[in-house]
Scaffold this active site. Structure first.
Site, PDB file in Angstrom:
ATOM      1  N   ASP A  36       0.827  -1.209   0.000  1.00  0.00           N
ATOM      2  CA  ASP A  36       0.000   0.000   0.000  1.00  0.00           C
ATOM      3  C   ASP A  36       0.861   1.259   0.000  1.00  0.00           C
ATOM      4  OD1 ASP A  36      -2.196  -1.601   0.047  1.00  0.00           O
ATOM      5  OD2 ASP A  36      -2.694  -1.267   2.155  1.00  0.00           O
ATOM      6  N   TYR A  39       2.277   1.893  -3.426  1.00  0.00           N
ATOM      7  CA  TYR A  39       1.215   2.395  -4.305  1.00  0.00           C
ATOM      8  C   TYR A  39       0.930   3.865  -4.004  1.00  0.00           C
ATOM      9  CZ  TYR A  39      -3.353   2.844  -6.561  1.00  0.00           C
ATOM     10  OH  TYR A  39      -4.396   3.265  -7.346  1.00  0.00           O
ATOM     11  N   ASP A  40       0.817   4.201  -2.714  1.00  0.00           N
ATOM     12  CA  ASP A  40       0.524   5.583  -2.327  1.00  0.00           C
ATOM     13  C   ASP A  40       1.619   6.530  -2.796  1.00  0.00           C
ATOM     14  OD1 ASP A  40      -1.802   4.765  -1.141  1.00  0.00           O
ATOM     15  OD2 ASP A  40      -0.980   4.708   0.897  1.00  0.00           O
ATOM     16  N   SER A  85     -34.958  -7.090 -17.891  1.00  0.00           N
ATOM     17  CA  SER A  85     -34.692  -8.031 -16.807  1.00  0.00           C
ATOM     18  C   SER A  85     -34.935  -9.445 -17.323  1.00  0.00           C
ATOM     19  CB  SER A  85     -35.595  -7.734 -15.613  1.00  0.00           C
ATOM     20  OG  SER A  85     -36.951  -7.729 -16.018  1.00  0.00           O
ATOM     21  N   GLU A 116     -24.162 -18.565 -15.876  1.00  0.00           N
ATOM     22  CA  GLU A 116     -23.365 -17.565 -15.170  1.00  0.00           C
ATOM     23  C   GLU A 116     -24.011 -17.258 -13.823  1.00  0.00           C
ATOM     24  OE1 GLU A 116     -23.308 -14.140 -17.758  1.00  0.00           O
ATOM     25  OE2 GLU A 116     -23.304 -15.441 -19.528  1.00  0.00           O
ATOM     26  N   LYS A 118     -25.987 -15.238 -11.218  1.00  0.00           N
ATOM     27  CA  LYS A 118     -26.905 -14.100 -11.258  1.00  0.00           C
ATOM     28  C   LYS A 118     -26.552 -13.223 -10.062  1.00  0.00           C
ATOM     29  CE  LYS A 118     -31.727 -12.699 -11.408  1.00  0.00           C
ATOM     30  NZ  LYS A 118     -31.525 -11.690 -10.338  1.00  0.00           N
ATOM     31  N   ASP A 120     -26.494 -10.340  -7.412  1.00  0.00           N
ATOM     32  CA  ASP A 120     -27.527  -9.546  -6.749  1.00  0.00           C
ATOM     33  C   ASP A 120     -26.971  -8.158  -6.448  1.00  0.00           C
ATOM     34  OD1 ASP A 120     -29.872  -8.818  -5.542  1.00  0.00           O
ATOM     35  OD2 ASP A 120     -29.406  -9.755  -3.622  1.00  0.00           O
ATOM     36  N   ARG A 139     -30.035   1.257 -14.880  1.00  0.00           N
ATOM     37  CA  ARG A 139     -31.071   0.676 -15.736  1.00  0.00           C
ATOM     38  C   ARG A 139     -32.318   1.557 -15.763  1.00  0.00           C
ATOM     39  NH1 ARG A 139     -33.395  -4.895 -13.881  1.00  0.00           N
ATOM     40  NH2 ARG A 139     -31.790  -5.866 -15.156  1.00  0.00           N
ATOM     41  N   GLU A 176     -23.282  -5.457 -13.255  1.00  0.00           N
ATOM     42  CA  GLU A 176     -23.816  -5.131 -11.930  1.00  0.00           C
ATOM     43  C   GLU A 176     -22.742  -4.435 -11.101  1.00  0.00           C
ATOM     44  OE1 GLU A 176     -27.004  -6.305 -10.689  1.00  0.00           O
ATOM     45  OE2 GLU A 176     -27.400  -6.941 -12.742  1.00  0.00           O
ATOM     46  N   TYR A 228     -21.138  -8.603 -17.894  1.00  0.00           N
ATOM     47  CA  TYR A 228     -21.492  -9.853 -18.557  1.00  0.00           C
ATOM     48  C   TYR A 228     -22.317  -9.635 -19.823  1.00  0.00           C
ATOM     49  CZ  TYR A 228     -25.467  -8.653 -15.617  1.00  0.00           C
ATOM     50  OH  TYR A 228     -26.474  -7.969 -14.999  1.00  0.00           O
ATOM     51  N   CYS A 410     -48.303  -0.664  25.683  1.00  0.00           N
ATOM     52  CA  CYS A 410     -47.213  -0.281  24.782  1.00  0.00           C
ATOM     53  C   CYS A 410     -45.880  -0.304  25.523  1.00  0.00           C
ATOM     54  CB  CYS A 410     -47.460   1.118  24.205  1.00  0.00           C
ATOM     55  SG  CYS A 410     -46.107   1.724  23.180  1.00  0.00           S
ATOM     56  N   CYS A 413     -44.729   3.738  25.622  1.00  0.00           N
ATOM     57  CA  CYS A 413     -45.448   4.806  26.328  1.00  0.00           C
ATOM     58  C   CYS A 413     -46.405   4.297  27.401  1.00  0.00           C
ATOM     59  CB  CYS A 413     -46.211   5.670  25.330  1.00  0.00           C
ATOM     60  SG  CYS A 413     -47.587   4.804  24.517  1.00  0.00           S
ATOM     61  N   CYS A 426     -50.670   0.468  19.101  1.00  0.00           N
ATOM     62  CA  CYS A 426     -50.689   1.535  20.096  1.00  0.00           C
ATOM     63  C   CYS A 426     -51.325   2.760  19.446  1.00  0.00           C
ATOM     64  CB  CYS A 426     -49.264   1.872  20.563  1.00  0.00           C
ATOM     65  SG  CYS A 426     -49.158   3.355  21.582  1.00  0.00           S
ATOM     66  N   CYS A 431     -46.614   8.676  21.196  1.00  0.00           N
ATOM     67  CA  CYS A 431     -45.754   7.607  21.714  1.00  0.00           C
ATOM     68  C   CYS A 431     -44.302   7.854  21.277  1.00  0.00           C
ATOM     69  CB  CYS A 431     -46.247   6.265  21.178  1.00  0.00           C
ATOM     70  SG  CYS A 431     -45.155   4.880  21.532  1.00  0.00           S
TER      71      CYS A 431
END
Length: 667
Positions: A36, A39-40, A85, A116, A118, A120, A139, A176, A228, A410, A413, A426, A431
């Site tokens: 790191d 890289y920095d 979709s 493949e 799917k 989420d 989309r 995605e 994809y 409740c 309250c 309630c 409340c």
């Protein structure tokens, strides 16, 4: 010794290539090549070089990923090729029916398939013109999405320049944006420390991040991306999905780690099972398998429905289950007063997150499941989002389990509770628990978006009597805030700034933030667009509300009842006094060939009614739910309802989709 301009240019090009190489290895291949710190150091050298020689800055420079200032809003992007979709099923039989339908539609042709993951996440599109990233979009409704170019540029796994010597004129790739389960847990842990509202799941966190107007905030979120699909291609041809995925990987774009090419139906199902066995080890959340015809030439033959391609299908895996011990049940009070039993359990890992609480929904569900305190229970995530108890292992009962008894008063309250159907409620609108939930709803990102107003702070504001109504938020001052726990001067100033900025939010977000029963985000936008001001909405009749496309009687009655209540009217006046915006930027009175004409839609059309209504409105027309003498046209699809007979009785002009298209064109 000073460098010549040529040497400076050479060093700049070298740094850009090195950082691009290290970004790809780290963010795409999970294979860091340098430390790191190294890289920095390189990145800082590049920043310094460009600061001293701004003429060297190029659009694909790693320093150009994060914009310097927030956007005022998202512009719209029209997808030349719609982003559709996939139809889906949980059934093996329906899967084979889909595959059989493809085989029968392509008689005598040799067909193969890809399987493949799917993913989420949040569907996005990225365009590369001559190899340079030029446009990113959501989309949206499939036809029109938001321009999120600046936000996508912050995602390090997205290359700003493709590894191609002769790039095509236009390459539109689709995929995605996502957040890995581990990164999601780390993000929520940090937000909890800061007193911010926690994200419900990785997908919500991703969607919320991409909707931020400030790219600097997006850059702090651990987002990733995987591609994809294909959109519009100019100067490039491809024959198969397998070839496409391999091409994307070759040019430096992240693609699914695993995918299978299958020769027949049985191989497809075997691949689906293999994916299910290993999907929890993948870096992205998955909820199924995407099955696609491999040969692109067949896509035009198989065609599309209004919502989905006929050459692709999703097989959804059943919700992941976990088993744990239910130790206690607490009773939460929602903003409408409904009491929800919530199970407290031994922590267990489920669908990417550690779960220690789960909803039991209502007491009817408790009775149906016969769940007791001390039981071993089964958990699932409803819609892969909210953990819920779905079953009990009664074989493990020891006889010491305790019944879950609904409270009589409740828990917040002390008000006497009453039953309303299957719900325990309630009725005290003052409340504290209800007020806390109303404030959190009002301040959430999709409503008034008040940064820094998290649960712990809201608890203090209500418990100490500082805030007794959502309108009281606009009366907070620095002096009262700094006395609260974990609230320093800087935090107080930031909160007050966020509250002040919320006054400028569009009317649609204010309507949603008010928390009117049955009125969600989409309905709030429709109300703002239709009425234009809160004053007009507050005086609307049920008849006027029912004229809004797809508004029902329950929604209309709920709005009218809300504005009839004296305490709600007082709240509105307090908000007005504090300068909260009551006007909508969504109010549109477009002119066009349909100006002054009112349409009613009935029956099944070739595309969703909402899409047809939007086209009519965009050309100046109005769309109503009910047929009356003010109706000019009834648009009729297949299987029309009683509206057709009503229109015939009133002598209203009846047209089909073809005639509507002509009217939209002005013919």
């Amino acid at each position: 010794m000073s460098l010549t301009p040529q040497e400076i240019k050479q060093r700049h090009d070298e740094l850009v290539k090195l950082i691009r190489k290290y970004d790809h290895a780290y963010y795409v291949e999970s294979r860091p090549l340098i430390s790191d710190q190294e890289y920095d150091n390189l990145y800082h050298e590049l920043e310094t070089l460009e600061k001293n020689h701004p003429e060297l800055i190029t659009p694909d420079s790693p320093t150009q990923r994060i914009g310097e200032s927030p956007l005022s809003g998202f512009s719209q992007v029209t997808h030349e090729i719609p982003m559709l979709s996939l139809e889906n099923t949980y059934s093996k039989e329906e899967l084979f029916t889909f595959l059989d339908r493809i085989r029968r539609a392509l008689p005598g042709k040799k067909v193969s398939y890809t399987v493949e993951p799917k993913i989420d996440g949040v569907s996005i599109s990225a365009q590369y013109k001559n190899g340079l990233f030029s446009l990113g979009a959501t989309r949206g409704n499939g036809t029109v999405g938001d321009d999120i170019t600046q936000n996508l540029k912050t995602i390090r796994s997205l290359p700003l320049r493709l590894e191609l010597e002769n790039p095509p004129e236009l390459l539109e790739v689709r995929g995605e944006a996502y957040m890995s389960p581990k990164d999601f847990e780390r993000l929520n842990a940090q937000r909890e420390k800061e007193g911010k509202v926690l994200f419900a799941n990785p997908r919500n966190a991703t969607a919320g991040s991409l909707k931020q107007l400030d790219p600097r905030i997006v850059a702090e979120r651990p987002l990733a991306i995987v591609f994809y699909g294909a959109g519009k291609l100019v100067g490039f041809k491809c024959k198969t999905q397998e070839e496409w995925l391999n091409f994307l990987k070759k040019i430096g774009l992240p693609v699914p780690i695993l995918f299978w090419v299958c020769k027949n139906e049985n191989e497809v199902y075997e691949a689906i099972c293999k994916l299910n066995d290993c999907r929890n080890e993948l870096p992205y959340p998955t909820d199924g398998a995407a099955i696609k015809v491999n040969e692109w030439d067949y896509y035009s033959i198989l065609g599309y429905t209004a919502k989905a391609p006929r050459w692709a299908f999703a097989y959804k895996y059943g919700a992941e289950r976990a088993k744990t011990r239910l130790n206690n049940v607490i009773f939460q009070v929602g903003r409408s007063g409904i009491i929800t039993p919530v199970a407290e359990m031994d922590p267990v890992f489920l669908s990417g997150t550690t779960v220690s609480r789960a909803t039991l929904h209502n007491f009817d569900q408790v009775k149906r499941l016969d769940v007791k305190i001390g039981d071993l229970v089964y958990l699932e995530k409803a819609g892969e989002v909210i953990p819920e108890v779905v079953g009990v292992d009664t074989s493990q009962r020891q006889g010491t389990e305790k019944e879950i008894i609904p409270p009589e008063h409740c828990p917040s309250c002390g008000e006497k509770l009453f039953w309303e159907g299957i719900f325990l409620r309630c009725g005290n609108e003052n409340c504290p628990a209800q007020l806390k939930e109303r404030i959190l709803h009002f301040a959430q990102r999709n409503a008034m978006d008040i940064q820094g107003l998290g649960e712990s702070l809201v608890d203090q504001l209500v418990d100490k009597g500082i805030v007794r109504d959502i309108a009281d938020l606009y009366e907070l001052d620095e002096q009262s805030l700094v006395k609260l726990d974990r609230m320093g001067k800087k935090s107080a100033q930031n909160l007050l700034k966020g509250i002040e900025e919320s006054k400028k939010r569009d009317l649609s977000r204010l309507i949603y933030g008010l928390g009117i029963t049955h009125i969600g985000q989409k309905a709030s936008e429709d109300l703002a667009r239709y009425f234009g001001t809160l004053d007009r909405l507050s005086h609307a009749t049920e008849e006027e509300l029912l004229a809004i496309p797809f508004f029902g009687e329950v929604m209309a009655r709920s709005i009218v009842n809300y504005f009839r209540k004296e305490e709600n009217r007082r709240r509105i006046e307090k908000l007005r006094k504090h300068g909260v915006n009551f006007v909508s930027s969504l109010l549109q009175t477009p002119s066009g060939p349909l100006s002054g004409k009112t349409f009613v839609i009935t029956g099944t059309l070739s595309e969703p009614r909402e899409a047809v209504a939007e086209k009519i409105i965009s050309k100046g027309g109005r769309v109503s739910n009910t047929v009356s003498r003010k109706t000019n046209f009834l648009v009729v699809g297949s299987d029309p309802g009683s509206k057709l007979q009503e229109a015939q009785k009133l002598g209203i002009t009846i047209i089909g989709e073809k005639e509507l298209v002509d009217l939209l064109k002005g013919d």
